[in-house]
Design a protein around this motif. Structure first.
Motif, short mmCIF file in Angstrom:
data_model
loop_
_atom_site.label_atom_id
_atom_site.label_comp_id
_atom_site.label_asym_id
_atom_site.label_seq_id
_atom_site.Cartn_x
_atom_site.Cartn_y
_atom_site.Cartn_z
N GLY A 126 31.22 -28.66 31.39
CA GLY A 126 30.62 -28.71 32.72
C GLY A 126 31.57 -28.28 33.81
O GLY A 126 32.30 -27.30 33.67
N VAL A 127 31.61 -29.01 34.92
CA VAL A 127 32.52 -28.68 36.01
C VAL A 127 33.88 -29.35 35.85
O VAL A 127 34.75 -29.20 36.71
CB VAL A 127 31.91 -29.02 37.39
N GLY A 128 34.08 -30.11 34.78
CA GLY A 128 35.42 -30.55 34.41
C GLY A 128 35.83 -31.95 34.84
O GLY A 128 36.94 -32.39 34.51
N PHE A 129 34.97 -32.69 35.54
CA PHE A 129 35.38 -34.01 36.01
C PHE A 129 35.72 -34.95 34.85
O PHE A 129 36.70 -35.69 34.90
CB PHE A 129 34.28 -34.64 36.85
N SER A 130 34.89 -34.97 33.81
CA SER A 130 35.13 -35.89 32.69
C SER A 130 36.41 -35.54 31.95
O SER A 130 37.20 -36.42 31.60
CB SER A 130 33.94 -35.88 31.73
N LEU A 131 36.62 -34.25 31.70
CA LEU A 131 37.83 -33.84 31.00
C LEU A 131 39.07 -34.18 31.80
O LEU A 131 40.07 -34.69 31.25
CB LEU A 131 37.78 -32.34 30.69
N ALA A 132 39.05 -33.90 33.10
CA ALA A 132 40.22 -34.22 33.93
C ALA A 132 40.52 -35.71 33.90
O ALA A 132 41.68 -36.12 33.85
CB ALA A 132 39.98 -33.75 35.36
N ARG A 133 39.47 -36.53 33.91
CA ARG A 133 39.67 -37.98 33.88
C ARG A 133 40.32 -38.41 32.57
O ARG A 133 41.23 -39.23 32.55
CB ARG A 133 38.32 -38.69 34.04
N ALA A 134 39.84 -37.86 31.46
CA ALA A 134 40.41 -38.21 30.17
C ALA A 134 41.86 -37.76 30.07
O ALA A 134 42.73 -38.50 29.59
CB ALA A 134 39.59 -37.59 29.05
N ALA A 135 42.15 -36.55 30.53
CA ALA A 135 43.52 -36.03 30.45
C ALA A 135 44.48 -36.83 31.32
O ALA A 135 45.69 -36.86 31.05
CB ALA A 135 43.54 -34.56 30.84
N GLY A 136 43.97 -37.48 32.35
CA GLY A 136 44.81 -38.29 33.22
C GLY A 136 45.12 -39.68 32.68
O GLY A 136 45.87 -40.44 33.30
N GLU A 137 44.55 -40.00 31.50
CA GLU A 137 44.75 -41.33 30.90
C GLU A 137 45.60 -41.20 29.63
O GLU A 137 45.16 -40.62 28.65
CB GLU A 137 43.39 -41.95 30.56
N PRO A 138 46.82 -41.71 29.63
CA PRO A 138 47.71 -41.53 28.47
C PRO A 138 47.24 -42.23 27.20
O PRO A 138 47.73 -41.90 26.12
CB PRO A 138 49.05 -42.09 28.96
N ALA A 142 40.23 -25.84 39.24
CA ALA A 142 40.72 -26.84 40.19
C ALA A 142 40.11 -28.21 39.92
O ALA A 142 40.73 -29.24 40.23
CB ALA A 142 40.39 -26.40 41.62
N PHE A 143 38.92 -28.24 39.32
CA PHE A 143 38.22 -29.50 39.09
C PHE A 143 38.56 -30.11 37.73
O PHE A 143 38.54 -31.33 37.58
CB PHE A 143 36.72 -29.29 39.24
N SER A 144 38.90 -29.28 36.76
CA SER A 144 39.41 -29.81 35.49
C SER A 144 40.91 -30.04 35.54
O SER A 144 41.51 -30.55 34.58
CB SER A 144 39.05 -28.88 34.32
N GLU A 145 41.54 -29.66 36.66
CA GLU A 145 42.94 -29.98 36.95
C GLU A 145 43.89 -29.49 35.86
O GLU A 145 44.87 -30.16 35.53
CB GLU A 145 43.09 -31.49 37.19
N GLY A 146 43.60 -28.31 35.32
CA GLY A 146 44.48 -27.72 34.33
C GLY A 146 44.47 -28.43 32.99
O GLY A 146 45.36 -28.21 32.15
N ALA A 147 43.48 -29.27 32.74
CA ALA A 147 43.47 -30.09 31.52
C ALA A 147 43.36 -29.26 30.25
O ALA A 147 43.80 -29.72 29.18
CB ALA A 147 42.33 -31.10 31.57
#
Length: 227
Positions: A75-87, A112-117
């Motif tokens: 999608g637009v990457g919000f879920s992936l970025a959130r997961a990648a931000g959690e160690p 920009a929305f997936s934050e490079g994940a």
């Protein structure tokens, strides 16, 4: 010069994919993904997509280590970025059937929305149909975080409906480790889907509502595979 206050939509890319036309559109200050002329999602508010991942993680035991998650789709990457931000997530797979969407993240404005994940070494991309992958893969996960349509009662792509029926939910259960979490995003609540989760031998079925500016709330359906 582009004016963010200009609400006129501008199509940035349009392609013929394996399931029809897929387009990326800019409207005002947001980006939108359009499939076969139907709005799918935009970048205006990612609260419910982030909650999809947060709720799944919170439902897992705090002492459970080396966690793995399958996110479908990108999608637009919000879920992936959130997961990648959690160690705590040691392994993150994201399933996306539209190559165009992956390209828009790797070399387009959605990055920009997936934050490079997608560059995170924990992340792998499964390019293909999520429903087929869930049914045929030989790997299991601690959590499945699924957001591939508008929800169980409002599918944009006909084939996605199979994910929410008995066979699809049985396949989801097989892809989970014992005690694993199934989290499903929906644009509206579905009591019938909660019942279907119970019938598919999931436990602790519940629905989390996320208020939106207009209309019924977005929701995340949560369920646990028995240990």
């Amino acid at each position: 010069m582009y004016d963010e206050d200009d609400e006129r939509p501008v199509t940035l890319d349009r392609r013929d994919g394996p399931y029809g036309e897929i387009a990326l559109r800019r409207s005002g200050g947001r980006y939108e993904i359009i499939a076969n002329g139907t709005f799918l999602m935009d970048t205006s508010d990612g609260r419910s997509e982030r909650l999809l991942v947060d709720a799944a993680l919170a439902a897992l035991p705090a002492d459970r280590t080396g966690l793995s998650v399958l996110i479908g789709g990108l999608g637009v990457g919000f879920s992936l970025a959130r997961a990648a931000g959690e160690p705590r997530w040691a392994r993150i797979a994201v399933a996306e059937r539209e190559r165009a969407v992956v390209d828009w993240h790797r070399a387009g404005p959605l990055g920009a929305f997936s934050e490079g994940a997608l560059e995170d070494p924990r992340v792998s991309v499964v390019e293909g149909d999520l429903v087929a992958y869930v049914r045929n893969a030989d790997v299991t996960y601690d959590a499945l975080c699924l957001d591939i349509d508008n929800g169980p009662d409002w599918t944009v792509t006909e084939g996605n409906g199979g994910l929410y029926g008995p066979a699809g939910l049985a396949a989801c259960r097989e892809r989970l480790e014992p005690g694993g979490v199934l989290a499903v995003w929906s644009a509206q609540p579905s009591a019938a889907f909660d019942d279907a989760l119970g019938s598919a031998q999931f436990t602790q079925v519940r629905t989390i509502e996320i208020p939106v500016n207009r209309g019924v709330p977005d929701v995340v359906h949560l369920a646990i595979k028995p240990a």
